[in-house]
Write a protein that holds these residues in place. Structure first.
Motif, mmCIF file in Angstrom:
data_model
loop_
_atom_site.group_PDB
_atom_site.id
_atom_site.type_symbol
_atom_site.label_atom_id
_atom_site.label_comp_id
_atom_site.label_asym_id
_atom_site.label_seq_id
_atom_site.Cartn_x
_atom_site.Cartn_y
_atom_site.Cartn_z
ATOM 1 N N SER A 233 -11.306 2.892 13.304
ATOM 2 C CA SER A 233 -12.078 2.638 14.515
ATOM 3 C C SER A 233 -13.204 3.663 14.592
ATOM 4 O O SER A 233 -12.944 4.868 14.704
ATOM 5 C CB SER A 233 -11.193 2.744 15.763
ATOM 6 O OG SER A 233 -10.257 1.697 15.789
ATOM 7 N N THR A 237 -17.648 -0.981 17.923
ATOM 8 C CA THR A 237 -16.767 -2.048 17.444
ATOM 9 C C THR A 237 -17.126 -3.353 18.145
ATOM 10 O O THR A 237 -17.312 -3.379 19.364
ATOM 11 C CB THR A 237 -15.286 -1.716 17.711
ATOM 12 O OG1 THR A 237 -14.947 -0.511 17.012
ATOM 13 C CG2 THR A 237 -14.380 -2.838 17.232
ATOM 14 N N ARG A 239 -16.202 -7.770 18.045
ATOM 15 C CA ARG A 239 -15.269 -8.793 17.563
ATOM 16 C C ARG A 239 -15.936 -10.153 17.650
ATOM 17 O O ARG A 239 -16.524 -10.502 18.670
ATOM 18 C CB ARG A 239 -13.981 -8.770 18.394
ATOM 19 C CG ARG A 239 -13.139 -7.522 18.159
ATOM 20 C CD ARG A 239 -11.945 -7.445 19.093
ATOM 21 N NE ARG A 239 -11.087 -6.299 18.769
ATOM 22 C CZ ARG A 239 -11.333 -5.057 19.162
ATOM 23 N NH1 ARG A 239 -12.402 -4.801 19.907
ATOM 24 N NH2 ARG A 239 -10.520 -4.069 18.812
ATOM 25 N N ARG A 272 -13.465 -8.357 12.910
ATOM 26 C CA ARG A 272 -13.616 -7.083 13.619
ATOM 27 C C ARG A 272 -14.596 -6.221 12.839
ATOM 28 O O ARG A 272 -14.366 -5.881 11.693
ATOM 29 C CB ARG A 272 -12.264 -6.386 13.745
ATOM 30 C CG ARG A 272 -12.310 -5.005 14.408
ATOM 31 C CD ARG A 272 -10.886 -4.460 14.523
ATOM 32 N NE ARG A 272 -10.858 -3.083 15.000
ATOM 33 C CZ ARG A 272 -10.879 -2.015 14.208
ATOM 34 N NH1 ARG A 272 -10.942 -2.178 12.893
ATOM 35 N NH2 ARG A 272 -10.839 -0.802 14.716
ATOM 36 N N THR A 274 -16.700 -2.626 12.669
ATOM 37 C CA THR A 274 -16.694 -1.276 13.229
ATOM 38 C C THR A 274 -17.481 -0.336 12.328
ATOM 39 O O THR A 274 -17.376 -0.407 11.100
ATOM 40 C CB THR A 274 -15.244 -0.770 13.407
ATOM 41 O OG1 THR A 274 -15.267 0.536 14.000
ATOM 42 C CG2 THR A 274 -14.492 -0.728 12.102
#
Length: 316
Positions: A233, A237, A239, A272, A274
């Protein structure tokens, strides 16, 4: 005789230590013959050191001078290609020395290997990684030698926040990704595997303590690094839900995603993204949107604002 000496030298270069009995078995000679051949190598300025113990043995160590190295065909081609592309890498200050070494290697390259080397030279090129952090070649050499010799390594490590901690690890391998070098190692103090950015490693020192290599939880070091990136992380970030399978997404993108992709059925994926850079996250959002499939986006305002501004610029 010369052929046996070359075979002995090749064996000594292939791993750190050999017992006298193992060398004799490999060469098909007696222990006494091995001892005589070792003395001949020493006379040729190869620093072969004897190992004390129940069985005794030998190892090739560093000396005052650099003796000739024995490379097989594949190793010679690999070294030549590495030297040819070194000028475009992320290790500064080795461009001129790489070219000098390449010239020396090409002078002695066997005729049977020259066509293969020439075919590579005509169709390959190195693209420099602009913005990639520079690393010290000496640090890379120390890390690589400790990983090869299974020697515990200590160093100071500076994390993303600039905090420095003392680490003692069992180094496994070095991996380079988009111009960044990473050390993959097992950290006994944390009882887990860890990845370290090499440009953040300071004062690496071999401890002269050996360890038994552990088995990676993934098929190889590259797969572990990819899994590590996916589970990390970073500062930003986002999604996305994309109406494509994970296989379609990875096959159609220009580079691996800095995050994880999970299936949501046969024709949909949860992605996802990041990274420490907002620009990088936005670039991947734009790349996924450009695939032409339906998608939804969840991201902090700093990311969505950048996406809207990018959309307006594209529309204009």
């Amino acid at each position: 005789m010369p052929g046996r000496l070359l075979r002995l030298l090749s064996l000594l270069q292939s791993r750190r230590e050999w017992s006298g009995a193992a060398l004799a078995e490999r060469l098909g000679v007696t222990d006494r013959t091995v001892r005589r051949d070792v003395e001949r190598l020493r006379a040729l300025d190869y620093p072969v050191e004897g190992i004390t113990g129940t069985a005794g043995g030998y190892r090739l160590v560093s000396g005052r001078n650099l003796p000739p190295l024995l490379l097989d065909d594949d190793e010679a081609i690999a070294v030549a290609l590495g030297l040819a592309t070194a000028a475009g890498g992320s290790v500064p200050g080795i461009e001129e020395s790489s070219m000098r070494a390449l010239v020396k290697l090409e002078q002695v390259l066997p005729a049977r290997l020259r066509p293969k080397m020439a075919s590579f030279g005509g169709v390959t090129a190195a693209v420099p990684h602009r913005g990639a952090p520079h690393v010290d070649p000496g640090v890379l050499a120390t890390l690589a030698s400790c990983a090869r010799d299974q020697e515990v390594l200590s160093f100071d490590y500076r994390n993303r926040a600039g905090e420095v901690s003392a680490r003692r690890v069992e180094p496994h391998s070095l991996v380079t990704v988009r111009g960044h070098w990473y050390l993959l190692a097992y950290d006994p103090d944390r009882a887990d595997w860890r990845t370290f950015r090499v440009d953040r490693i300071e004062r690496p020192l071999p401890t002269h303590r050996r360890f038994t290599a552990r088995e990676l939880p993934t098929p190889d070091a590259v797969a572990y690094l990819a899994r590590s990136f996916a589970s990390a992380s970073y500062r930003y970030t986002a999604r996305m839900t994309v109406r494509l399978s994970p296989e379609d997404i990875q096959a159609r993108l220009f580079a691996p995603i800095p995050g994880e992709v999970e299936p949501l059925g046969p024709d949909a994926s949860a992605v996802r993204l990041t990274a420490d850079s907002a620009e990088l996250v936005v670039q991947y959002i734009a790349a996924l949107a450009a695939l032409g499939a339906g998608y939804t986006l969840e991201a902090p305002a700093e990311i969505t604002d950048r996406v809207r501004r990018l959309g307006l610029r594209l529309a204009s």
